[in-house]
Enzyme design. Structure first.
Site, mmCIF file in Angstrom:
data_model
loop_
_atom_site.group_PDB
_atom_site.id
_atom_site.type_symbol
_atom_site.label_atom_id
_atom_site.label_comp_id
_atom_site.label_asym_id
_atom_site.label_seq_id
_atom_site.Cartn_x
_atom_site.Cartn_y
_atom_site.Cartn_z
ATOM 1 N N HIS A 74 0.840 -1.203 0.000
ATOM 2 C CA HIS A 74 0.000 0.000 0.000
ATOM 3 C C HIS A 74 0.874 1.251 0.000
ATOM 4 O O HIS A 74 0.672 2.168 -0.795
ATOM 5 C CB HIS A 74 -0.929 -0.006 1.219
ATOM 6 C CG HIS A 74 -1.535 1.316 1.550
ATOM 7 N ND1 HIS A 74 -2.536 1.888 0.792
ATOM 8 C CD2 HIS A 74 -1.259 2.222 2.537
ATOM 9 C CE1 HIS A 74 -2.857 3.072 1.293
ATOM 10 N NE2 HIS A 74 -2.093 3.299 2.366
ATOM 11 N N ASP A 103 7.100 22.199 -25.822
ATOM 12 C CA ASP A 103 7.037 20.837 -25.274
ATOM 13 C C ASP A 103 8.116 20.747 -24.210
ATOM 14 O O ASP A 103 8.779 21.737 -23.893
ATOM 15 C CB ASP A 103 7.274 19.784 -26.388
ATOM 16 C CG ASP A 103 6.704 18.411 -26.005
ATOM 17 O OD1 ASP A 103 6.960 17.955 -24.874
ATOM 18 O OD2 ASP A 103 6.008 17.812 -26.830
ATOM 19 N N TRP A 139 7.423 -0.359 3.964
ATOM 20 C CA TRP A 139 8.000 0.295 2.778
ATOM 21 C C TRP A 139 9.424 0.772 3.063
ATOM 22 O O TRP A 139 10.188 1.017 2.140
ATOM 23 C CB TRP A 139 7.121 1.459 2.324
ATOM 24 C CG TRP A 139 7.347 2.755 3.049
ATOM 25 C CD1 TRP A 139 6.934 3.058 4.309
ATOM 26 C CD2 TRP A 139 8.024 3.920 2.545
ATOM 27 N NE1 TRP A 139 7.312 4.336 4.636
ATOM 28 C CE2 TRP A 139 7.976 4.890 3.568
ATOM 29 C CE3 TRP A 139 8.644 4.232 1.342
ATOM 30 C CZ2 TRP A 139 8.554 6.162 3.414
ATOM 31 C CZ3 TRP A 139 9.215 5.500 1.197
ATOM 32 C CH2 TRP A 139 9.167 6.436 2.234
ATOM 33 N N SER A 166 13.152 6.234 -13.545
ATOM 34 C CA SER A 166 12.046 6.993 -14.129
ATOM 35 C C SER A 166 11.984 8.394 -13.519
ATOM 36 O O SER A 166 11.871 9.402 -14.232
ATOM 37 C CB SER A 166 10.735 6.244 -13.891
ATOM 38 O OG SER A 166 9.628 7.054 -14.162
ATOM 39 N N SER A 167 12.107 8.460 -12.189
ATOM 40 C CA SER A 167 12.024 9.761 -11.504
ATOM 41 C C SER A 167 13.196 10.661 -11.853
ATOM 42 O O SER A 167 13.022 11.860 -12.089
ATOM 43 C CB SER A 167 12.011 9.565 -9.986
ATOM 44 O OG SER A 167 10.856 8.895 -9.603
ATOM 45 N N HIS A 250 13.363 11.409 4.026
ATOM 46 C CA HIS A 250 12.771 12.685 4.420
ATOM 47 C C HIS A 250 12.607 13.647 3.252
ATOM 48 O O HIS A 250 11.518 14.178 3.055
ATOM 49 C CB HIS A 250 13.488 13.354 5.596
ATOM 50 C CG HIS A 250 12.666 14.515 6.059
ATOM 51 N ND1 HIS A 250 11.605 14.380 6.906
ATOM 52 C CD2 HIS A 250 12.680 15.806 5.675
ATOM 53 C CE1 HIS A 250 11.001 15.540 7.040
ATOM 54 N NE2 HIS A 250 11.630 16.425 6.300
ATOM 55 N N GLU A 252 12.118 12.787 0.329
ATOM 56 C CA GLU A 252 11.028 12.166 -0.431
ATOM 57 C C GLU A 252 9.667 12.718 0.014
ATOM 58 O O GLU A 252 8.777 12.938 -0.804
ATOM 59 C CB GLU A 252 11.078 10.644 -0.257
ATOM 60 C CG GLU A 252 9.897 9.877 -0.795
ATOM 61 C CD GLU A 252 9.719 9.981 -2.296
ATOM 62 O OE1 GLU A 252 10.739 10.157 -2.991
ATOM 63 O OE2 GLU A 252 8.578 9.894 -2.775
ATOM 64 N N TYR A 254 9.103 15.665 0.966
ATOM 65 C CA TYR A 254 8.943 16.980 0.336
ATOM 66 C C TYR A 254 8.827 16.875 -1.172
ATOM 67 O O TYR A 254 8.255 17.760 -1.816
ATOM 68 C CB TYR A 254 10.070 17.909 0.778
ATOM 69 C CG TYR A 254 9.848 18.293 2.211
ATOM 70 C CD1 TYR A 254 8.898 19.253 2.532
ATOM 71 C CD2 TYR A 254 10.482 17.632 3.241
ATOM 72 C CE1 TYR A 254 8.615 19.558 3.843
ATOM 73 C CE2 TYR A 254 10.217 17.929 4.562
ATOM 74 C CZ TYR A 254 9.284 18.893 4.856
ATOM 75 O OH TYR A 254 8.998 19.171 6.148
ATOM 76 N N SER A 265 -0.801 27.038 -4.527
ATOM 77 C CA SER A 265 -0.379 28.424 -4.705
ATOM 78 C C SER A 265 -0.892 28.985 -6.036
ATOM 79 O O SER A 265 -0.886 30.203 -6.234
ATOM 80 C CB SER A 265 1.147 28.540 -4.675
ATOM 81 O OG SER A 265 1.636 28.144 -3.421
ATOM 82 N N HIS A 299 15.435 12.352 12.523
ATOM 83 C CA HIS A 299 14.261 12.489 13.402
ATOM 84 C C HIS A 299 13.343 11.265 13.274
ATOM 85 O O HIS A 299 12.411 11.120 14.047
ATOM 86 C CB HIS A 299 13.502 13.796 13.162
ATOM 87 C CG HIS A 299 12.933 13.972 11.794
ATOM 88 N ND1 HIS A 299 12.683 15.209 11.262
ATOM 89 C CD2 HIS A 299 12.565 13.086 10.831
ATOM 90 C CE1 HIS A 299 12.182 15.067 10.048
ATOM 91 N NE2 HIS A 299 12.100 13.790 9.760
ATOM 92 N N HIS A 300 13.617 10.410 12.291
ATOM 93 C CA HIS A 300 12.873 9.153 12.198
ATOM 94 C C HIS A 300 13.495 8.069 13.078
ATOM 95 O O HIS A 300 13.015 6.939 13.109
ATOM 96 C CB HIS A 300 12.848 8.656 10.746
ATOM 97 C CG HIS A 300 12.132 9.602 9.827
ATOM 98 N ND1 HIS A 300 10.803 9.482 9.520
ATOM 99 C CD2 HIS A 300 12.559 10.705 9.174
ATOM 100 C CE1 HIS A 300 10.446 10.453 8.702
ATOM 101 N NE2 HIS A 300 11.490 11.211 8.475
ATOM 102 N N THR A 325 7.600 26.841 6.508
ATOM 103 C CA THR A 325 6.254 26.316 6.292
ATOM 104 C C THR A 325 5.226 27.310 6.812
ATOM 105 O O THR A 325 4.183 27.543 6.182
ATOM 106 C CB THR A 325 6.080 24.952 6.988
ATOM 107 O OG1 THR A 325 7.196 24.130 6.648
ATOM 108 C CG2 THR A 325 4.815 24.265 6.537
ATOM 109 N N LYS A 328 4.637 30.017 4.340
ATOM 110 C CA LYS A 328 3.724 29.604 3.272
ATOM 111 C C LYS A 328 2.268 29.673 3.719
ATOM 112 O O LYS A 328 1.421 30.237 3.024
ATOM 113 C CB LYS A 328 4.056 28.175 2.824
ATOM 114 C CG LYS A 328 5.253 28.149 1.892
ATOM 115 C CD LYS A 328 5.506 26.742 1.426
ATOM 116 C CE LYS A 328 6.465 26.741 0.263
ATOM 117 N NZ LYS A 328 5.862 27.217 -0.978
ATOM 118 N N ARG A 447 1.804 0.391 15.334
ATOM 119 C CA ARG A 447 1.463 0.381 13.915
ATOM 120 C C ARG A 447 1.824 -0.977 13.315
ATOM 121 O O ARG A 447 2.471 -1.796 13.963
ATOM 122 C CB ARG A 447 2.213 1.503 13.192
ATOM 123 C CG ARG A 447 3.709 1.319 13.214
ATOM 124 C CD ARG A 447 4.461 2.520 12.674
ATOM 125 N NE ARG A 447 4.273 2.708 11.245
ATOM 126 C CZ ARG A 447 5.116 3.416 10.467
ATOM 127 N NH1 ARG A 447 6.186 3.986 10.993
ATOM 128 N NH2 ARG A 447 4.880 3.556 9.188
HETATM 129 CU CU CU1 Z 1 11.283 13.165 8.101
#
Ligand code: CU1
Length: 522
Positions: A74, A103, A139, A166-167, A250, A252, A254, A265, A299-300, A325, A328, A447
């Site tokens: 998932h 293009d 994941w 691809s990315s 991390h 990722e 963002y 925006s 921080h993870h 943040t 924004k 979890r």
């Molecule tokens: Cu993070």
């Protein structure tokens, strides 16, 4: 640029060959969006399995291993198959149009970037049917658990490499396009905000995807080639993998959120009929968030036993992200301030992002604080937190952009009544689904678990009911999109009334009907 390679000596290619060989950014954008939508439903179906199993305590529907495969797939599918491709689809459609380019700069590369994706996605899902089964270690793929996946393990690594390629190729294309193909007069600080956020996102992708690829390759060599990067028996350290993974992981987050910020925006100024407030500060805040995203990864990992000085550093660096943040969020609110607001579906979703993503930001501060994080670590609280940021932050924004641009893409107006129904059902069921998970986590429910103690039964049932409602509500979106693509009322030249020709890159002072105007009612 033309679409020459989409023609042969006998004229335009037709049928399937047209789509396989297309170099047209709109075609490729469409294909990205179709794949994203399909994977959104595949990943969503897995979420339904998860919520069905958790509807009651006990093991009733699936065995624990299959449950773990569902949580793993998932996440991987939603991140790499749904959210990222959706925003790449937006970029393909809108970046050339917004900067006045004919293009993308590298149209054939664009074709290849796309076509890697469906094969990678199919390979990922096909691991479910392999001997030993799909990955079930989450994941994040932490060793040593992930290496016990069996035959599917090398396929998982290969899938990650394909998705990463691809990315990266897509990101290169976006940067080259934006840097080289802007219309005369469009300086960097006149670019639409969506283009800016994608330019910065593309740099993030190029910086972190190779780290991720390296980390999973080290997993592979540990398993098959006798290395011991993460194997303690050979002098390695499994925590090293967590450092490498989150150095990718991390930023990722963002990569999924900055394009979302870009979309809203664009949308908020349109429906407030005012230029974006603080355009330049918006650009700098985006860049600041991107920079900070590289220096906060641990921080993870507050609970792995790192030195107190490390915990303090990662805590302070993390909390610093609240500053750009906050800039924004303030700018979005200031843009709406005394605007002539209307609330069509795209605006409703944009407001949903501002309110609920910000809420997810608050719980992020709670977890970014090292001493308190110990309480929430690996609990349902974090599941609630990151779904507030990634569903109401990124997925809502995908809906927002889709409704906003559907009239432009299809030439037809979507069904506004159904769109609003989709928004309200989605927003309400989303909160029924995820808000109780805060309570579950604070009460101690871990979890990634298929069964739980009786004390967690009530809120799990509420959460599951919200989940089923959320899943059903998305069928409305599918119907709205199909309807709009098939035809209907033609979209007018100025779809969102009064917003046409908005010079939203104007800097201060704000226009006359803004801060400086006397209140209408005194
Ligand atoms: Cu993070």
């Amino acid at each position: 640029m033309n679409t020459a390679s989409n023609h042969d000596a006998h004229g335009p290619k037709s049928g399937i060959m047209r789509w396989i060989t297309t170099t047209n950014h709109k075609d490729i954008g469409n294909m990205y969006l179709i794949v994203a939508l399909a994977m959104f439903f595949v990943g969503g179906a897995m979420a339904m399995v998860i919520r069905a199993e958790l509807f009651q305590p006990g093991l009733q529907l699936v065995n624990p291993h299959f449950f773990n495969q569902m949580t793993t797939l998932h996440a991987l599918i939603m991140v790499f198959g749904a959210v990222m491709p959706a925003f790449v689809g937006f970029a393909n459609w809108q970046v050339p149009l917004m900067i006045g380019a004919p293009d993308m700069a590298l149209p054939r590369l664009n074709n290849w970037s796309f076509w890697l994706l469906p094969f990678a996605a199919v390979m990922l899902v096909s691991t479910l049917f392999m001997e030993g089964g799909a990955p079930a270690a989450g994941w994040t793929m932490y060793p040593p658990l992930v290496q016990q996946t069996g035959d599917a393990f090398p396929f998982l690594i290969f899938t990650v490499h394909l998705l990463g390629m691809s990315s990266i190729l897509g990101a290169i294309n976006i940067i080259v396009t934006i840097v080289n193909m802007r219309a005369p007069g469009m300086t960097l600080l006149k670019m639409p905000m969506f283009v800016w956020t994608w330019l910065i996102t593309a740099f993030l992708l190029i910086a972190v995807m190779p780290v991720f690829a390296g980390a999973v390759t080290m997993l592979l060599t540990d398993q098959y080639f006798g290395t011991s990067f993460f194997n303690t028996a050979g002098g390695g350290d499994p925590v090293l993998f967590q450092h490498l993974f989150w150095f990718f992981g991390h930023p990722e987050v963002y990569i999924m959120i900055l394009p979302s910020f870009g979309v809203i925006s664009q949308v908020i100024p349109t429906f407030a009929r005012k230029p974006l407030f603080g355009y330049a500060s918006m650009v700098y805040a985006t860049a600041a968030i991107a920079f900070l995203s590289f220096i906060v990864w641990a921080h993870h990992m507050f609970t792995v036993g790192m030195p107190i000085s490390g915990q303090l550093y990662f805590m302070y660096a993390t909390v610093l992200i609240a500053v750009p943040t906050g800039v924004k969020v303030f700018n979005w609110l200031a843009t709406m301030w005394r605007g002539s607001m209307t609330f069509e579906t795209p605006m409703l979703f944009a407001l949903g992002v501002v309110v609920m993503f910000t809420f997810g930001g608050f719980t992020g501060v709670m977890m970014g604080t090292a001493p308190t994080d110990v309480q929430y670590h690996d609990s349902y609280f974090i599941v609630a937190h990151f779904h507030y940021t990634l569903v109401s932050g990124a997925v809502f924004s995908v809906f927002c952009g889709a409704y906003y641009w559907l009239p432009k893409w299809t030439g037809y107006m979507y069904d506004e009544k159904l769109g609003k129904l989709h928004f309200w059902l989605t927003a309400i069921s989303f909160n029924v689904l995820f808000f109780p998970q805060h309570f579950l986590g604070l009460a101690g429910m871990p979890r990634r678990i298929p069964d739980y103690a009786l004390q967690f039964a009530d809120w799990n049932m509420v959460s599951s009911i919200g989940g089923f409602a959320f899943g059903l509500a998305q069928l409305i979106f599918l119907w709205v999109v199909i309807k709009a693509v098939r035809g209907g009322e033609p979209a007018s030249d100025e779809v969102w009334e009064g917003a046409d020709g908005l010079e939203w890159t104007l800097s201060s002072p704000p226009p006359y009907h803004s801060f400086n105007e006397a209140p209408k009612v005194s």
